[in-house]
Design a protein around this motif. Structure first.
Motif, PDB file in Angstrom:
ATOM      1  N   ASN A 242     -26.450   9.186  50.972  1.00  0.00           N
ATOM      2  CA  ASN A 242     -25.327   8.205  51.607  1.00  0.00           C
ATOM      3  C   ASN A 242     -24.314   8.819  52.246  1.00  0.00           C
ATOM      4  O   ASN A 242     -23.193   8.205  52.337  1.00  0.00           O
ATOM      5  CB  ASN A 242     -24.811   7.645  50.023  1.00  0.00           C
ATOM      6  N   GLU A 243     -24.196  10.082  52.682  1.00  0.00           N
ATOM      7  CA  GLU A 243     -23.205  10.675  53.218  1.00  0.00           C
ATOM      8  C   GLU A 243     -22.712   9.962  54.666  1.00  0.00           C
ATOM      9  O   GLU A 243     -21.719  10.227  54.874  1.00  0.00           O
ATOM     10  CB  GLU A 243     -23.469  12.184  53.442  1.00  0.00           C
ATOM     11  N   ASP A 244     -23.671   9.187  55.042  1.00  0.00           N
ATOM     12  CA  ASP A 244     -23.303   8.984  56.426  1.00  0.00           C
ATOM     13  C   ASP A 244     -22.680   7.444  56.367  1.00  0.00           C
ATOM     14  O   ASP A 244     -22.114   6.687  57.184  1.00  0.00           O
ATOM     15  CB  ASP A 244     -24.321   8.480  57.360  1.00  0.00           C
ATOM     16  N   MET A 245     -22.622   6.914  55.194  1.00  0.00           N
ATOM     17  CA  MET A 245     -22.079   5.474  54.884  1.00  0.00           C
ATOM     18  C   MET A 245     -20.640   5.395  54.818  1.00  0.00           C
ATOM     19  O   MET A 245     -19.855   6.271  54.435  1.00  0.00           O
ATOM     20  CB  MET A 245     -22.522   5.081  53.434  1.00  0.00           C
ATOM     21  N   GLU A 246     -20.305   4.144  55.502  1.00  0.00           N
ATOM     22  CA  GLU A 246     -18.689   4.194  55.865  1.00  0.00           C
ATOM     23  C   GLU A 246     -18.413   2.781  54.844  1.00  0.00           C
ATOM     24  O   GLU A 246     -19.214   2.085  55.006  1.00  0.00           O
ATOM     25  CB  GLU A 246     -17.927   4.177  56.886  1.00  0.00           C
ATOM     26  N   ASP A 247     -17.273   2.435  54.562  1.00  0.00           N
ATOM     27  CA  ASP A 247     -16.895   1.200  54.100  1.00  0.00           C
ATOM     28  C   ASP A 247     -15.682   0.778  54.820  1.00  0.00           C
ATOM     29  O   ASP A 247     -14.739   1.458  55.420  1.00  0.00           O
ATOM     30  CB  ASP A 247     -16.413   1.305  52.491  1.00  0.00           C
TER      31      ASP A 247
ATOM     32  N   SER B  80     -16.758  -5.942  58.590  1.00  0.00           N
ATOM     33  CA  SER B  80     -17.197  -4.534  57.933  1.00  0.00           C
ATOM     34  C   SER B  80     -17.920  -3.735  58.883  1.00  0.00           C
ATOM     35  O   SER B  80     -18.642  -4.251  59.765  1.00  0.00           O
ATOM     36  CB  SER B  80     -18.380  -4.967  56.892  1.00  0.00           C
ATOM     37  N   PHE B  81     -17.362  -2.544  58.886  1.00  0.00           N
ATOM     38  CA  PHE B  81     -17.887  -1.419  59.855  1.00  0.00           C
ATOM     39  C   PHE B  81     -18.726  -0.671  59.340  1.00  0.00           C
ATOM     40  O   PHE B  81     -19.317   0.266  59.708  1.00  0.00           O
ATOM     41  CB  PHE B  81     -16.646  -0.790  60.529  1.00  0.00           C
ATOM     42  N   THR B  82     -19.465  -1.122  57.995  1.00  0.00           N
ATOM     43  CA  THR B  82     -20.385  -0.379  57.425  1.00  0.00           C
ATOM     44  C   THR B  82     -21.650  -0.300  58.228  1.00  0.00           C
ATOM     45  O   THR B  82     -21.971  -1.419  58.658  1.00  0.00           O
ATOM     46  CB  THR B  82     -20.664  -1.084  55.818  1.00  0.00           C
TER      47      THR B  82
ATOM     48  N   ALA C 184     -20.705   0.618  64.463  1.00  0.00           N
ATOM     49  CA  ALA C 184     -20.485  -0.693  64.431  1.00  0.00           C
ATOM     50  C   ALA C 184     -19.218  -1.276  65.277  1.00  0.00           C
ATOM     51  O   ALA C 184     -18.271  -0.746  65.089  1.00  0.00           O
ATOM     52  CB  ALA C 184     -20.514  -1.560  62.988  1.00  0.00           C
ATOM     53  N   THR C 185     -19.466  -2.128  66.193  1.00  0.00           N
ATOM     54  CA  THR C 185     -18.351  -2.805  67.104  1.00  0.00           C
ATOM     55  C   THR C 185     -18.332  -4.215  66.958  1.00  0.00           C
ATOM     56  O   THR C 185     -19.403  -4.798  67.035  1.00  0.00           O
ATOM     57  CB  THR C 185     -18.426  -2.240  68.440  1.00  0.00           C
TER      58      THR C 185
ATOM     59  N   MET D 170     -13.280  -4.205  68.550  1.00  0.00           N
ATOM     60  CA  MET D 170     -12.813  -3.367  67.228  1.00  0.00           C
ATOM     61  C   MET D 170     -13.794  -2.667  66.747  1.00  0.00           C
ATOM     62  O   MET D 170     -15.001  -2.483  66.651  1.00  0.00           O
ATOM     63  CB  MET D 170     -12.635  -4.565  66.215  1.00  0.00           C
ATOM     64  N   ARG D 171     -13.269  -1.249  66.203  1.00  0.00           N
ATOM     65  CA  ARG D 171     -14.189  -0.208  65.842  1.00  0.00           C
ATOM     66  C   ARG D 171     -13.812   0.186  64.337  1.00  0.00           C
ATOM     67  O   ARG D 171     -14.573   0.962  63.605  1.00  0.00           O
ATOM     68  CB  ARG D 171     -14.037   1.042  66.849  1.00  0.00           C
TER      69      ARG D 171
END
Ligand SMILES: [Zn+2]
Length: 194
Positions: free
Chosen positions: A189-194, A160-162, A124-125, A134-135
């Motif tokens: 869910n291992e690739d999820m980021e918050d 949110s960069f999720t 997400a950018t 913004m990254r």
């Protein structure tokens, strides 16, 4: 295929073949498969059918309150749960599942999701009104320090960069690599980021 239980938040598709009717995909480079989102859909919390959503803005508006206000077919004009689904999942698009209740992209900014070349995950950018990219939340913090004139307009929590999860079984040739792809389980869910 039922991608999730209990009415899934929101879905977005990356068309495998670029169609001029999907403006979002027009920006993708021409020499390869589009890696930007070209279509949006919501899953009805009652009948679990998928309905297309016309624009990113409309989609984000629904997603923003998805938990408090589950989406229903009846929110689309002249549509009810009795109507056939707008779409089925097939190989014409790579579908990803979004997280509910992400903030709507602030006015003047653009949120861009791009699939990595190896189809492992999306990134997400945000493009700010002055063109800065913004990254991460850290980037936004630095941005607001560097350009305090935006402090009244944005805060870090507006971003949110999720990123969405890639739907199980959607990536060709990936099956079995992680030992879970073919078992019918949901994507971990291992690739999820918050
Ligand atoms: Zn429905």
């Amino acid at each position: 295929m039922k991608p999730s239980e209990g009415g899934s938040p929101a879905q977005a598709a990356l068309p495998r073949n670029s169609k001029s009717s999907t403006p979002k995909s027009a920006a993708a480079s021409s020499d390869e498969r589009p890696r930007k989102v070209g279509a949006y859909a919501m899953q009805c919390a009652k009948c679990f059918k998928f309905r297309s959503i016309a624009t990113q803005e409309e989609y984000e508006e629904i997603r923003r309150n998805f938990i408090e206000e589950p989406w229903l077919c009846s929110r689309k004009e002249n549509v009810s749960c009795d109507d056939p689904a707008d779409m089925e999942f097939d190989t014409n698009a790579l579908w990803v599942i979004d997280k509910p209740n992400l903030p709507k992209t602030p006015a003047g900014c653009q949120r861009i999701l791009v699939m990595r070349k190896d189809l492992s995950k999306m990134d997400a950018t945000y493009v700010m009104p002055n063109g800065k990219r913004m990254r991460s939340n850290g980037d936004v913090e630095k941005f607001l320090e560097a350009f305090p004139e935006y402090k009244g307009q944005f805060s870090v929590s507006d971003f949110s960069f999720t990123v969405p999860k890639i739907m199980e079984g959607m990536v060709p040739g990936k099956s079995g690599e992680r030992g879970s792809a073919n078992t019918g389980k949901r994507v971990r869910n291992e690739d999820m980021e918050d």
